[in-house]
Design a protein around this motif. Sequence first.
Motif, PDB file in Angstrom:
ATOM      1  N   THR A  45     -35.581 -13.709  54.753  1.00  0.00           N
ATOM      2  CA  THR A  45     -37.086 -13.280  55.166  1.00  0.00           C
ATOM      3  C   THR A  45     -36.866 -12.946  56.432  1.00  0.00           C
ATOM      4  OG1 THR A  45     -37.910 -14.996  53.686  1.00  0.00           O
ATOM      5  CG2 THR A  45     -39.278 -14.142  55.579  1.00  0.00           C
TER       6      THR A  45
ATOM      7  N   GLU B 212     -43.212 -13.321  50.907  1.00  0.00           N
ATOM      8  CA  GLU B 212     -43.146 -14.683  49.994  1.00  0.00           C
ATOM      9  C   GLU B 212     -44.431 -15.378  49.850  1.00  0.00           C
ATOM     10  OE1 GLU B 212     -39.522 -17.546  51.426  1.00  0.00           O
ATOM     11  OE2 GLU B 212     -40.349 -16.615  52.715  1.00  0.00           O
TER      12      GLU B 212
ATOM     13  N   ASP C 294     -40.060 -10.120  48.641  1.00  0.00           N
ATOM     14  CA  ASP C 294     -39.421 -11.306  49.031  1.00  0.00           C
ATOM     15  C   ASP C 294     -39.584 -12.437  48.180  1.00  0.00           C
ATOM     16  OD1 ASP C 294     -38.102 -13.537  50.298  1.00  0.00           O
ATOM     17  OD2 ASP C 294     -39.079 -13.151  52.098  1.00  0.00           O
ATOM     18  N   GLU C 295     -38.697 -12.794  47.204  1.00  0.00           N
ATOM     19  CA  GLU C 295     -38.719 -14.114  46.200  1.00  0.00           C
ATOM     20  C   GLU C 295     -40.072 -13.732  45.338  1.00  0.00           C
ATOM     21  OE1 GLU C 295     -37.382 -17.508  46.824  1.00  0.00           O
ATOM     22  OE2 GLU C 295     -36.015 -16.920  48.700  1.00  0.00           O
TER      23      GLU C 295
HETATM   24 MG   LIG Z   1     -37.158 -16.615  52.428  1.00  0.00          MG
END
Ligand SMILES: [Mg+2]
Length: 248
Positions: free
Chosen positions: A44, A86, A159-160
């Motif tokens: 991140t 995220e 992100d994810e």
């Molecule tokens: Mg992360």
Amino acid sequence: MPNILEVDGIHTFIGQFHILEGVSLAVPQGSITALLGRNGAGKTTTLRSIMGLNPPREGAIRYAGEPIQGKTAFQIAAKGIGYVPEYRAIFRALTVEENLKIAERQKGDLAKRSDLIFELFPDLKRFYRLPGGQLSGGQQQMLAIARALVPDNRLLLVDEPSEGLAPIIIEAIVAALRQLASHATVLLVEQNFRMASMLADRYYILDDGQSVHSGQMADLVNDRPLITKYLGAGYAGTPVTPTPERSN
Ligand SMILES: [Mg+2]
Ligand SMILES: Nc1ncnc2c1ncn2[C@@H]1O[C@H](COP(=O)(O)OP(=O)(O)OP(=O)(O)O)[C@@H](O)[C@H]1O
């Protein structure tokens, strides 16, 4: 393919903590590149460094050949880089339409991109007038990705996207990201190795704030020792079981 993004030996601090200690990576235009690594590896922070949200103190970042380190997040985004953070940062009280509308960089962006967005995420069309908070977790993730597609971004940092989603929803997100890749280059952070391996052409592994490995995803999939060493046993073999989708 030329690299749309090049990160060259960046060092990033959070407060007094030296978090990234030499991260380098290159993202070829038109590819999906996966950024992998354990919890806390610095994935991140790398995306936030690229976006100018956590500017590196040392090193270089080039987008389409042009240095962007030192520019503000606003300037960097305006060059055509979209960021999907995220945890699906959408506005829960705003409708799907309003969430998309405020993602416009220029007036008329949404009108130009709505066909693409509805093609990728038909649910967003169905629930266009519903508050974001009433969508399922998977639909909120779709909305978060769609927001980054409203401006004409050439590079998306995601992100994810699979975090906390049920496998069937993950399949839908995989399909959408695959289709999306013909419109924009993607740098994808993922803990779900199966998802990353289905999508990415190339990979980079971060460990403890450093880039330690990179190559073709097809080779990594068969390299169990490497997977176990840097990504943990959970990555090898059986897919990482996602937690059940949150209900809202
Ligand atoms: Mg992360
Ligand atoms: N606000 C903060 N203050 C101090 N340390 C932080 C802060 N935010 C992150 N860190 C540390 O920076 C390191 C990298 O964090 P980062 O969030 O980039 O990791 P990550 O690879 O994205 O992890 P995850 O897979 O859990 O999302 C971690 O060791 C984390 O503890």
